[in-house]
Design a protein around this motif. Structure first.
Motif, PDB file in Angstrom:
ATOM      1  N   VAL A  71      -3.762   2.958  -6.762  1.00 26.29           N
ATOM      2  CA  VAL A  71      -5.005   2.427  -7.313  1.00 26.29           C
ATOM      3  C   VAL A  71      -5.803   1.715  -6.225  1.00 26.29           C
ATOM      4  O   VAL A  71      -5.265   0.870  -5.502  1.00 26.29           O
ATOM      5  CB  VAL A  71      -4.707   1.438  -8.465  1.00 26.29           C
ATOM      6  N   ILE A  72      -7.076   2.079  -6.111  1.00 31.86           N
ATOM      7  CA  ILE A  72      -8.030   1.326  -5.303  1.00 31.86           C
ATOM      8  C   ILE A  72      -8.887   0.543  -6.296  1.00 31.86           C
ATOM      9  O   ILE A  72      -9.534   1.132  -7.160  1.00 31.86           O
ATOM     10  CB  ILE A  72      -8.906   2.251  -4.444  1.00 31.86           C
ATOM     11  N   ALA A  73      -8.879  -0.780  -6.197  1.00 29.61           N
ATOM     12  CA  ALA A  73      -9.559  -1.630  -7.172  1.00 29.61           C
ATOM     13  C   ALA A  73     -10.973  -1.962  -6.707  1.00 29.61           C
ATOM     14  O   ALA A  73     -11.177  -2.354  -5.557  1.00 29.61           O
ATOM     15  CB  ALA A  73      -8.774  -2.920  -7.391  1.00 29.61           C
ATOM     16  N   ALA A  74     -11.946  -1.811  -7.610  1.00 26.36           N
ATOM     17  CA  ALA A  74     -13.347  -2.050  -7.261  1.00 26.36           C
ATOM     18  C   ALA A  74     -14.044  -2.822  -8.377  1.00 26.36           C
ATOM     19  O   ALA A  74     -13.838  -2.546  -9.554  1.00 26.36           O
ATOM     20  CB  ALA A  74     -14.072  -0.725  -7.022  1.00 26.36           C
ATOM     21  N   GLY A  75     -14.866  -3.788  -7.977  1.00 31.10           N
ATOM     22  CA  GLY A  75     -15.668  -4.498  -8.968  1.00 31.10           C
ATOM     23  C   GLY A  75     -15.773  -5.984  -8.698  1.00 31.10           C
ATOM     24  O   GLY A  75     -14.876  -6.754  -9.039  1.00 31.10           O
ATOM     25  N   ALA A  93      -5.290   9.712  -5.688  1.00 30.53           N
ATOM     26  CA  ALA A  93      -5.431   8.293  -6.031  1.00 30.53           C
ATOM     27  C   ALA A  93      -6.614   8.140  -6.972  1.00 30.53           C
ATOM     28  O   ALA A  93      -7.428   9.064  -7.138  1.00 30.53           O
ATOM     29  CB  ALA A  93      -5.645   7.438  -4.776  1.00 30.53           C
ATOM     30  N   VAL A  94      -6.702   6.970  -7.605  1.00 24.81           N
ATOM     31  CA  VAL A  94      -7.857   6.663  -8.445  1.00 24.81           C
ATOM     32  C   VAL A  94      -8.511   5.381  -7.938  1.00 24.81           C
ATOM     33  O   VAL A  94      -7.833   4.460  -7.497  1.00 24.81           O
ATOM     34  CB  VAL A  94      -7.479   6.503  -9.939  1.00 24.81           C
ATOM     35  N   CYS A  95      -9.837   5.370  -7.996  1.00 30.69           N
ATOM     36  CA  CYS A  95     -10.586   4.156  -7.729  1.00 30.69           C
ATOM     37  C   CYS A  95     -10.930   3.561  -9.082  1.00 30.69           C
ATOM     38  O   CYS A  95     -11.720   4.122  -9.837  1.00 30.69           O
ATOM     39  CB  CYS A  95     -11.857   4.442  -6.926  1.00 30.69           C
ATOM     40  N   VAL A  96     -10.309   2.449  -9.414  1.00 35.91           N
ATOM     41  CA  VAL A  96     -10.470   1.813 -10.720  1.00 35.91           C
ATOM     42  C   VAL A  96     -11.646   0.844 -10.645  1.00 35.91           C
ATOM     43  O   VAL A  96     -11.596  -0.152  -9.936  1.00 35.91           O
ATOM     44  CB  VAL A  96      -9.173   1.080 -11.117  1.00 35.91           C
ATOM     45  N   GLN A  97     -12.705   1.154 -11.388  1.00 29.37           N
ATOM     46  CA  GLN A  97     -13.949   0.403 -11.302  1.00 29.37           C
ATOM     47  C   GLN A  97     -14.117  -0.502 -12.520  1.00 29.37           C
ATOM     48  O   GLN A  97     -14.311  -0.033 -13.634  1.00 29.37           O
ATOM     49  CB  GLN A  97     -15.146   1.348 -11.194  1.00 29.37           C
ATOM     50  N   ALA A 131      -4.333  -3.271 -14.533  1.00 25.81           N
ATOM     51  CA  ALA A 131      -3.052  -3.313 -15.244  1.00 25.81           C
ATOM     52  C   ALA A 131      -2.922  -2.149 -16.221  1.00 25.81           C
ATOM     53  O   ALA A 131      -1.865  -1.505 -16.313  1.00 25.81           O
ATOM     54  CB  ALA A 131      -2.913  -4.640 -15.985  1.00 25.81           C
ATOM     55  N   LEU A 132      -3.991  -1.842 -16.945  1.00 27.21           N
ATOM     56  CA  LEU A 132      -3.966  -0.736 -17.910  1.00 27.21           C
ATOM     57  C   LEU A 132      -3.739   0.601 -17.216  1.00 27.21           C
ATOM     58  O   LEU A 132      -2.954   1.439 -17.686  1.00 27.21           O
ATOM     59  CB  LEU A 132      -5.281  -0.704 -18.693  1.00 27.21           C
ATOM     60  N   VAL A 133      -4.424   0.806 -16.089  1.00 28.58           N
ATOM     61  CA  VAL A 133      -4.292   2.067 -15.367  1.00 28.58           C
ATOM     62  C   VAL A 133      -2.917   2.188 -14.725  1.00 28.58           C
ATOM     63  O   VAL A 133      -2.303   3.267 -14.731  1.00 28.58           O
ATOM     64  CB  VAL A 133      -5.420   2.216 -14.321  1.00 28.58           C
ATOM     65  N   ARG A 134      -2.399   1.093 -14.207  1.00 26.33           N
ATOM     66  CA  ARG A 134      -1.062   1.114 -13.605  1.00 26.33           C
ATOM     67  C   ARG A 134       0.005   1.489 -14.633  1.00 26.33           C
ATOM     68  O   ARG A 134       0.997   2.137 -14.304  1.00 26.33           O
ATOM     69  CB  ARG A 134      -0.737  -0.250 -12.988  1.00 26.33           C
ATOM     70  N   MET A 163       0.834  -1.206   0.000  1.00 23.44           N
ATOM     71  CA  MET A 163       0.000   0.000   0.000  1.00 23.44           C
ATOM     72  C   MET A 163       0.866   1.253   0.000  1.00 23.44           C
ATOM     73  O   MET A 163       1.941   1.268   0.562  1.00 23.44           O
ATOM     74  CB  MET A 163      -0.897   0.020   1.245  1.00 23.44           C
ATOM     75  N   SER A 164       0.396   2.303  -0.642  1.00 25.56           N
ATOM     76  CA  SER A 164       1.116   3.573  -0.592  1.00 25.56           C
ATOM     77  C   SER A 164       1.052   4.094   0.833  1.00 25.56           C
ATOM     78  O   SER A 164       0.145   3.772   1.589  1.00 25.56           O
ATOM     79  CB  SER A 164       0.487   4.584  -1.545  1.00 25.56           C
ATOM     80  N   SER A 165       2.039   4.915   1.220  1.00 25.79           N
ATOM     81  CA  SER A 165       2.103   5.381   2.606  1.00 25.79           C
ATOM     82  C   SER A 165       0.867   6.175   2.989  1.00 25.79           C
ATOM     83  O   SER A 165       0.387   6.088   4.122  1.00 25.79           O
ATOM     84  CB  SER A 165       3.363   6.225   2.811  1.00 25.79           C
ATOM     85  N   ALA A 166       0.320   6.962   2.047  1.00 25.73           N
ATOM     86  CA  ALA A 166      -0.858   7.766   2.359  1.00 25.73           C
ATOM     87  C   ALA A 166      -2.051   6.878   2.695  1.00 25.73           C
ATOM     88  O   ALA A 166      -2.790   7.149   3.641  1.00 25.73           O
ATOM     89  CB  ALA A 166      -1.190   8.687   1.193  1.00 25.73           C
TER      90      ALA A 166
END
Length: 356
Positions: free
Chosen positions: A211-215, A168-172, A201-204, A1-4
C-alpha cells in the motif's frame, strides 16, 4: 517497505503525479535523485508530449521514476446537463473574454497511444487513476519489467486491482488534494469518502498488496503514522506543489499558505469529477450546479482556468490542494525529501523510545 518498493527508492516517499503541469520532469527527477520516487503525470498530455518529458527525466536522473495514466472514461454523461452548465458559465466566458471549450474533446486521454509508448520503451513504474486496467494490460507491463500501481479509494477497488494483477495500490484518502481517484464516478457517493488511516487499515485487511498511502500528508511524522498503520510508502502531492521545480502556476503556489484561502472542499465545478481544492469564488458560485460529467466539464472550463491564471486571478483558477496545505514549505524538492526523511527518522525514534 516491500522489497519491490525498496528497490525503487531509498526513502518511502513518493511524489504524487499532479496533472496539469505541477509534476514537471525537473520535479520528478529531483525527488528521485534525492532518494524518493518521482512521478510524471501524463494526464492531459498528448502521447508524444508524455514521451518527450520522459526523455527529459532520463536526461536528469538515472534513478527510477514513475508515469501516471488516466483511465478512459465512460461516455454516459447527460449532454443536456452539460449544456445547462455551459449556459451558467457564459458570464465567466464574457468576464475573461475567452470562449468555453468543446466538452466533446475526448474521453480517453490518448490512453492506448500512451500504453503503446510505455510498453515499447518501458519506465520503472506506471500507475493508473480513475479505474483499473484490464488484466492483459497489467500482464504486458509485468513482462516489460514495469512495476504497476492502481489508485483506489475503497477496499472493493483494491480487490479489483488485485484481481487484475496490479503490483501495488495507492490508497487515496478523502483528505487528498486534486481529483478523487474513484473507479466509478457516482454522484450519490459525494461527501462519503473515507479518511486515510481508516482506509489504509480497511485495504490492508482486504488485500495483501503493498500500500502507498496518499491524502493530506505534509510531514515526516505523518509518514511514520501511515507506515505504522501498514503502508509501505507515503505519497505526497501538495507538499511538493510549492517546490521551485514544480510547474504549478505561481498564484497556485502562493495560495497554499495565503490566509485568504482558509479551507478546502471537494467540488465538481472545474472538471465534473470530485476534486479537492482551495475554496474560491468560482468554486462557491458554480460548485453547487456542476454536473457529474468528467472530462466534459474539464474541457468546457479549460480556457477559463487558463485565462484566469493569465489575468492573475486566483479566484477563477482550480487551486487543487490537500487538507494539509497550510503546512506547505517552499523548499527545493531534494531538500524537502531530506527534511521529510529526517522527520520520519525522528518520529520512528520517538515511537521506539515510547515503546521501550
Amino acid at each position: 517497505m516491500s522489497s519491490a518498493l525498496t528497490d525503487l527508492c531509498r526513502y518511502p516517499i513518493v511524489q504524487a503525479p499532479m496533472a496539469g503541469g505541477a509534476s514537471s520532469p525537473q520535479l520528478a527527477a529531483a525527488v528521485s535523485e534525492a532518494g524518493g520516487l518521482g512521478f510524471l503525470a501524463a494526464g492531459y498530455k498528448t502521447a508524444d508530449g508524455m514521451y518527450q518529458q520522459i526523455k527529459q527525466i532520463r536526461g536528469l536522473t538515472s534513478r527510477p521514476f514513475g508515469v501516471n495514466l488516466f483511465m478512459p472514461q465512460p461516455g454516459a454523461t447527460d449532454p443536456a446537463a452539460v449544456e445547462v452548465y455551459r449556459h451558467q458559465l457564459a458570464g465567466e466566458a464574457a468576464w475573461y473574454e475567452t470562449p468555453l471549450g468543446d466538452p466533446d474533446s475526448g474521453l480517453d486521454d490518448g490512453y492506448e497511444a500512451k500504453l503503446a509508448i510505455l510498453l515499447d520503451d518501458p519506465v520503472p513504474v506506471v500507475s493508473f487513476t480513475f479505474g483499473c486496467p484490464k488484466r492483459e494490460v497489467l500482464q504486458s507491463f509485468a513482462k516489460a519489467g514495469t512495476f504497476t500501481v492502481v489508485t483506489v479509494t475503497s477496499p472493493e477497488e483494491a480487490q479489483a486491482a488485485q484481481r487484475a494483477g496490479a503490483d501495488a495500490v495507492c490508497v487515496q484518502g478523502v483528505e487528498a488534494g486534486g481529483h478523487q481517484g474513484t473507479h466509478r464516478d457516482d454522484p450519490a457517493a459525494d461527501g462519503s469518502g473515507v479518511g486515510l488511516l481508516t482506509l489504509v487499515a480497511l485495504v490492508r485487511e482486504a488485500v495483501p498488496l503493498p500500500v502507498i498511502a496518499a491524502g493530506g500528508l505534509m510531514r515526516g511524522g505523518q509518514i511514520a503514522g501511515v507506515l505504522a498503520a501498514g503502508a509501505a510508502a507515503a505519497q505526497l502531492g501538495t507538499a511538493f506543489l510549492v517546490c521551485p521545480e514544480s510547474g504549478a502556476n505561481t498564484l497556485h503556489k502562493q495560495a497554499m499558505t495565503n490566509p485568504l484561502f482558509v479551507r478546502t472542499e471537494l467540488t465538481r465545478a472545474f472538471s465534473g469529477r470530485p476534486a479537492r481544492g482551495l475554496v474560491n469564488r468560482f468554486m462557491r458560485e458554480h460548485g453547487p450546479y456542476a454536473p457529474a460529467a468528467y472530462p466534459q466539464v474539464h474541457h468546457l472550463t479549460s480556457g477559463l482556468r487558463k485565462a484566469a491564471a493569465k489575468a492573475g486571478d486566483a479566484q477563477g483558477m482550480a487551486l487543487w490542494a490537500g487538507q494539509g496545505h497550510r503546512l506547505a514549505r517552499e523548499l527545493p524538492a531534494a531538500q524537502l525529501v531530506e527534511v521529510l526523511a529526517a522527520e520520519l527518522d525522528s518520529a520512528r525514534a520517538a515511537l521506539a523510545l515510547d515503546a521501550s
